[in-house]
Scaffold this motif. Structure first.
Motif, PDB file in Angstrom:
ATOM      1  N   ALA A  52      -6.540  -1.193  -3.512  1.00 17.18           N
ATOM      2  CA  ALA A  52      -7.018  -0.320  -4.586  1.00 17.18           C
ATOM      3  C   ALA A  52      -8.310   0.382  -4.182  1.00 17.18           C
ATOM      4  O   ALA A  52      -8.479   1.596  -4.397  1.00 17.18           O
ATOM      5  CB  ALA A  52      -7.223  -1.138  -5.861  1.00 17.18           C
TER       6      ALA A  52
ATOM      7  N   VAL B  56       1.882   1.845  -3.615  1.00 14.55           N
ATOM      8  CA  VAL B  56       0.731   2.316  -4.398  1.00 14.55           C
ATOM      9  C   VAL B  56       0.467   3.790  -4.107  1.00 14.55           C
ATOM     10  O   VAL B  56       0.226   4.594  -5.031  1.00 14.55           O
ATOM     11  CB  VAL B  56      -0.518   1.461  -4.095  1.00 14.55           C
ATOM     12  CG1 VAL B  56      -1.779   2.104  -4.695  1.00 14.55           C
ATOM     13  CG2 VAL B  56      -0.337   0.047  -4.641  1.00 14.55           C
TER      14      VAL B  56
ATOM     15  N   ARG C  31      -8.368   3.609  -6.354  1.00 13.05           N
ATOM     16  CA  ARG C  31      -7.647   3.310  -7.600  1.00 13.05           C
ATOM     17  C   ARG C  31      -8.415   2.255  -8.393  1.00 13.05           C
ATOM     18  O   ARG C  31      -9.067   1.374  -7.828  1.00 13.05           O
ATOM     19  CB  ARG C  31      -6.228   2.794  -7.318  1.00 13.05           C
ATOM     20  CG  ARG C  31      -5.482   3.555  -6.207  1.00 13.05           C
ATOM     21  CD  ARG C  31      -5.301   5.030  -6.544  1.00 13.05           C
ATOM     22  NE  ARG C  31      -4.977   5.806  -5.360  1.00 13.05           N
ATOM     23  CZ  ARG C  31      -3.796   6.352  -5.119  1.00 13.05           C
ATOM     24  NH1 ARG C  31      -2.815   6.212  -5.975  1.00 13.05           N
ATOM     25  NH2 ARG C  31      -3.603   7.065  -4.019  1.00 13.05           N
TER      26      ARG C  31
ATOM     27  N   PHE D 158      -8.938  -1.083 -10.262  1.00 14.66           N
ATOM     28  CA  PHE D 158      -8.349  -2.402 -10.097  1.00 14.66           C
ATOM     29  C   PHE D 158      -8.627  -3.265 -11.315  1.00 14.66           C
ATOM     30  O   PHE D 158      -9.744  -3.299 -11.830  1.00 14.66           O
ATOM     31  CB  PHE D 158      -8.898  -3.094  -8.848  1.00 14.66           C
ATOM     32  CG  PHE D 158      -8.351  -4.476  -8.634  1.00 14.66           C
ATOM     33  CD1 PHE D 158      -7.085  -4.652  -8.107  1.00 14.66           C
ATOM     34  CD2 PHE D 158      -9.088  -5.595  -8.999  1.00 14.66           C
ATOM     35  CE1 PHE D 158      -6.559  -5.926  -7.927  1.00 14.66           C
ATOM     36  CE2 PHE D 158      -8.583  -6.871  -8.823  1.00 14.66           C
ATOM     37  CZ  PHE D 158      -7.309  -7.037  -8.291  1.00 14.66           C
TER      38      PHE D 158
ATOM     39  N   GLU E  97       0.830  -1.203   0.000  1.00 14.12           N
ATOM     40  CA  GLU E  97       0.000   0.000   0.000  1.00 14.12           C
ATOM     41  C   GLU E  97       0.864   1.253   0.000  1.00 14.12           C
ATOM     42  O   GLU E  97       0.523   2.252  -0.644  1.00 14.12           O
ATOM     43  CB  GLU E  97      -0.942  -0.011   1.204  1.00 14.12           C
ATOM     44  CG  GLU E  97      -1.971   1.110   1.169  1.00 14.12           C
ATOM     45  CD  GLU E  97      -3.192   0.816   2.016  1.00 14.12           C
ATOM     46  OE1 GLU E  97      -4.197   1.547   1.878  1.00 14.12           O
ATOM     47  OE2 GLU E  97      -3.158  -0.152   2.809  1.00 14.12           O
TER      48      GLU E  97
ATOM     49  N   ARG F  81      -6.856  -5.944  -4.268  1.00 17.34           N
ATOM     50  CA  ARG F  81      -8.162  -5.313  -4.486  1.00 17.34           C
ATOM     51  C   ARG F  81      -8.563  -4.399  -3.325  1.00 17.34           C
ATOM     52  O   ARG F  81      -8.959  -3.241  -3.548  1.00 17.34           O
ATOM     53  CB  ARG F  81      -9.239  -6.378  -4.728  1.00 17.34           C
ATOM     54  CG  ARG F  81     -10.576  -5.782  -5.214  1.00 17.34           C
ATOM     55  CD  ARG F  81     -11.692  -6.829  -5.182  1.00 17.34           C
ATOM     56  NE  ARG F  81     -11.333  -8.025  -5.932  1.00 17.34           N
ATOM     57  CZ  ARG F  81     -11.541  -8.180  -7.227  1.00 17.34           C
ATOM     58  NH1 ARG F  81     -12.093  -7.203  -7.930  1.00 17.34           N
ATOM     59  NH2 ARG F  81     -11.213  -9.296  -7.835  1.00 17.34           N
TER      60      ARG F  81
ATOM     61  N   VAL G 126      -4.187  -0.381 -10.540  1.00 12.71           N
ATOM     62  CA  VAL G 126      -3.523  -1.461  -9.811  1.00 12.71           C
ATOM     63  C   VAL G 126      -3.908  -2.771 -10.485  1.00 12.71           C
ATOM     64  O   VAL G 126      -5.090  -3.055 -10.672  1.00 12.71           O
ATOM     65  CB  VAL G 126      -3.952  -1.478  -8.330  1.00 12.71           C
ATOM     66  CG1 VAL G 126      -3.349  -2.657  -7.606  1.00 12.71           C
ATOM     67  CG2 VAL G 126      -3.569  -0.169  -7.648  1.00 12.71           C
TER      68      VAL G 126
END
Length: 503
Positions: free
Chosen positions: A120, A98, A125, A127, A95, A117, A106
């Motif tokens: 994200a 990201v 974000r 996925f 994380e 998931r 992602v």
């Protein structure tokens, strides 16, 4: 269906090798034509109707294999920046990457979907599962200029939070082509990938060099000594690249094998043309034992996430144990003193690197980027000396160069000596603040099977091999030294073992 586009350099190279095998992985055997088609589909899925990702960051997590390669190339062909995630990292570290990269997309293969998931979704974000991306219909892809950012690889971060190292497509071309030239890669080569694919050793030196050359790359989902030996025994490999930890495990497996299999192992090695070691210092005893087994003198080289590879022992010519060799083609190397002036001959200095392989920047860290360069040269923080043209690393300025009793001492030199002690399987030497010595030389030791080692006995033995001021003043026995994903010992963690003082 394959729609033409102005491709990134490595993708353009692939078109000349369409019918050849590119990747052999747990998912199957795939040609370069398969890779071109699959990466076009992934790119199309990532675009999702847009004409160009325009350097949007795409973080992806896939086990080493077909989905990894197709996803990486798909990101590049869509105009995105590939941000490979480490399969070994816990969710909190995934994380962090990201968020720090500000990834807008992602991607995960099936085995990691449930890990990524939620990350994200928490961060808003998009996925994508790689299997869904591979099933997308191809669309027209954008042109991708070499000056664009291609990848962000996060450093191992032994101190502080990891930084994102940004390389352009031009940087990657330079990093790959210098190795293709130096190590004479060709389409007839076949290599085995056993290294993590969130690190330049695996991404650039093995996977990208193979795919640039039209060679075949076999990929194991994780390193396994027995599976690796089986591939070597087959005789189908021409190159192998690994880290010292891997070679040590292969040596252990060899030593435990029956004589008839040992003969097949050795013969498989001898049928290869090149075996390389890097990412951590190669103990001379490992080099010598591997030469006894394989007939190969491991080619030791030197590089970093920020520069790719910079120095290497020659493919054809003398490979010197304990040295990292000569500047690679197209790479400029200099040694400087503490003030940034050129270090006098035969004098240690900090290694600085110039040339097209040097990275663009640390992602969104302008101050760190500025600090990393001096007059356009990248400051590696590593100290070396040149002896008869060959570079010998002495260690990190801040970690492996110990200032004790008025002397500058190389931790790596002491480690090489201590590893020859029969009771020591592996060791790490660090300097710890000391009111009398400035820094006290300390050693953490992994004992050989059934062995015991005490400080006074080790000091007595070492007096025949080291100057008095290089003798360890403190010792800790550990089951295993702390290492990062590439097998490199994390010296700051070792130093913590001695922070409380005492012997």
């Amino acid at each position: 269906m394959q729609l033409e586009s102005a491709d990134p350099p490595i993708v353009s190279q692939a078109r000349a090798h369409a019918a050849r095998t590119a990747v052999v992985a747990p998912e199957g055997r795939f040609t370069y034509a398969d890779l071109l088609d699959a990466s076009a589909r992934v790119a199309s899925a990532l675009l999702a109707g847009a004409d160009d990702l325009r350097e949007a960051r795409v973080a992806f997590l896939a086990a080493p294999g077909w989905h990894y390669v197709a996803t990486q190339w798909g990101i590049w062909r869509a105009g995105g920046i590939a941000v490979p995630l480490a399969v070994s990292h816990p969710p909190a570290e995934l994380e962090y990457v990201v968020q720090d990269a500000d990834a807008s997309i992602v991607v995960a293969d099936g085995g990691f979907a449930e890990v990524l998931r939620p990350i994200a979704e928490r961060n808003g974000r998009r996925f994508v599962e790689s299997a869904d991306a591979l099933a997308a219909d191809p669309v027209a892809l954008p042109g991708v200029d070499e000056a664009r950012r291609a990848m962000i690889v996060y450093t191992s971060g032994t101190t502080g939070k990891p930084k994102g190292v940004v390389t352009t497509h031009a940087n990657l071309r330079a990093q790959v082509t210098t190795l293709v030239q130096a190590w004479e890669w060709s389409a007839d080569d076949r290599t085995l990938l056993v290294l993590p694919l969130h690190h330049v050793h695996g991404i650039v030196n093995v996977l990208s060099c193979a795919l640039w050359s039209g060679a075949a790359c076999e990929i194991l989902p994780r390193f396994d000594a027995d599976e690796t030996w089986r591939a070597i025994e087959s005789g189908r490999l021409s190159l192998f690249m690994a880290v010292p930890t891997v070679y040590n495990r292969l040596i252990t497996a060899y030593d435990q094998a029956p004589p008839e299999r040992q003969a097949r192992m050795a013969e498989g090695c001898r049928r290869m043309r090149l075996m390389v070691s890097g990412s951590a210092a190669l103990p001379v005893q490992t080099l010598e034992r591997w030469r006894q087994i394989s007939g190969h003198v491991l080619l030791e080289r030197y590089g970093m996430t920020e520069i790719g590879m910079a120095l290497g022992n020659p493919l054809r010519g003398e490979r010197r144990p304990g040295f990292v060799g000569l500047p690679l083609p197209g790479v400029a190397v200099r040694l400087v003193d503490d003030e940034g002036g050129e270090a006098p001959p035969d004098t240690p200095g900090e290694v600085e690197i110039g040339g097209p392989s040097v990275f663009l920047e640390y992602w969104r860290r302008p101050a760190a980027t500025a600090e990393a360069f001096r007059d356009g040269w990248f400051r590696t923080g590593d100290v070396a000396v040149v002896e008869d043209g060959y570079y010998r690393l002495l260690g990190r300025r801040s970690v492996d160069i110990i200032k004790t009793g008025g002397y500058k001492v190389s931790a790596l030199e002491i480690e090489e000596v201590l590893r020859t002690h029969p009771a020591i399987a592996e060791c790490a030497v660090v300097g710890v603040d000391d009111p009398d010595w400035g820094e006290r030389i300390c050693v953490a030791v992994e004992a050989a099977d059934g062995s015991a080692v005490a400080l006074d006995e080790l000091q007595g033995w070492a007096r025949d091999h080291l100057a008095p001021y290089k003798l360890p003043r403190d010792l800790r026995r550990v089951d295993a030294l702390p290492r990062n994903a590439m097998g490199k010992v994390m010296k700051p963690e070792v130093a913590k073992l001695f922070a409380a003082g005492g012997g």
